[in-house]
Design an enzyme around this catalytic site. Sequence first.
Site, PDB file in Angstrom:
ATOM      1  N   ASP A  59      32.774  41.736  34.961  1.00 23.59           N
ATOM      2  CA  ASP A  59      32.363  42.907  35.755  1.00 23.59           C
ATOM      3  C   ASP A  59      30.886  42.806  36.128  1.00 23.59           C
ATOM      4  O   ASP A  59      30.176  43.822  36.211  1.00 23.59           O
ATOM      5  CB  ASP A  59      32.656  44.224  35.022  1.00 23.59           C
ATOM      6  CG  ASP A  59      32.607  45.450  35.945  1.00 23.59           C
ATOM      7  OD1 ASP A  59      32.490  45.273  37.181  1.00 23.59           O
ATOM      8  OD2 ASP A  59      32.662  46.576  35.429  1.00 23.59           O
TER       9      ASP A  59
ATOM     10  N   GLY B  17      27.694  48.237  36.287  1.00 24.67           N
ATOM     11  CA  GLY B  17      28.163  46.847  36.285  1.00 24.67           C
ATOM     12  C   GLY B  17      27.383  46.059  35.248  1.00 24.67           C
ATOM     13  O   GLY B  17      26.322  46.483  34.800  1.00 24.67           O
TER      14      GLY B  17
HETATM   15 ZN   LIG Z   1      34.671  50.019  37.500  1.00 26.84          ZN
END
Ligand SMILES: [Zn+2]
Length: 370
Positions: free
Chosen positions: A269, A303
């Site tokens: 991510d 993130g």
């Molecule tokens: Zn997400």
Amino acid sequence: MQTIISNATIHTGTQILENQTIIIENGLITNSEQKADAKIIDLQNKHISAGFVDIHINGGEKYYFTQNATEETIQDIYESSLKLGTTHVLPTLITSPLDNILKGIEATRAFLEKNPTSGVLGMHLEGPFLNLAKRGAHLAAYIRKPSNNELEEIIKYGKGIIKLMTIAAENFNEEQIEMLLESGINISLGHSNATYKQAKNAYNQGINLCTHLYNAMTQMGHREPGVVGATFDSPDVYAPIILDGFHCDYAAARIAYKIKKDHLFLISDALFVGEKVKQFQWEEFDAYLENGQYRNSEGNLAGAAVSMADCVRNAVQQVGISLEEAIKMATIRPAKALGIDDKIGQIAAGFPAKFVIFDKNLTDFKPLVL
Ligand SMILES: [Zn+2]
């Protein structure tokens, strides 16, 4: 021309082999006999596995896919991930207007046409039909309820290109979920405020994974077990987790591993790769890199800043998962979650010669693509 990889500890995806060779012809692993003129690569006792598979990655060293939905960004994500041993990626486009989503789809289509054997698998569309209450860093202005018209547009243009789509299933009716599943897109439950029952219904309907376990979903309470509880209570559902030490506590990851076993796997991510971008602004979305984490001006995580290699190292050194298992969590398991484990994520005849090489201390991960 044959290439032989020798003198390595081989993580095939199903077992570990010592003192065996891998034979490669035309970019593929083969069972054929070793030829006398083959080129030999001596790995000097290092470990080798199929390259890592990252199904959730937002940007490369330079560009952010949602802001620059272009082939250049896809190339950046692919190349910068590859440097760290991730050979297969799903560039992830988050909640944004329909024209930006279509732009991302077309950029991915063009990239795949020009680079059919690269490690870009398609794209992950994370949003825009999320639950506002669990939006995380997604922009509230673009989060919307699914309409049949917009879903039809996304399916029409995204079929074969979007490999994964994150939705808050509680905002969909059964027919809409059916429409998505029938299109062949893998559907993931995430950024969701669903109750346990709503989440179980979604899983029973055929959704077979969630998005970044623990993050942006209803947590497990003893009277309302939420999405986390439904995921734990559904053995066939895959759960990707971000092991950067910030998105969840390592103890929570250890508990998840005990419950999910071979259905827990790794994603980065990453907002950007390699901590090259220190601060970032896209419309109202901002992020600042500090102490290995991207946060926005509200203080929320925006993130991650880790690579798949970092996550493998943390799985072993922080969570206490065996190396053999940690490698599977970065290779064959994400492939299984997407139903493409017959194509990538293993060292076996017919699979692409795209590997990662590493030492037992997990300090150095290098790609090897033949
Ligand atoms: Zn997400």
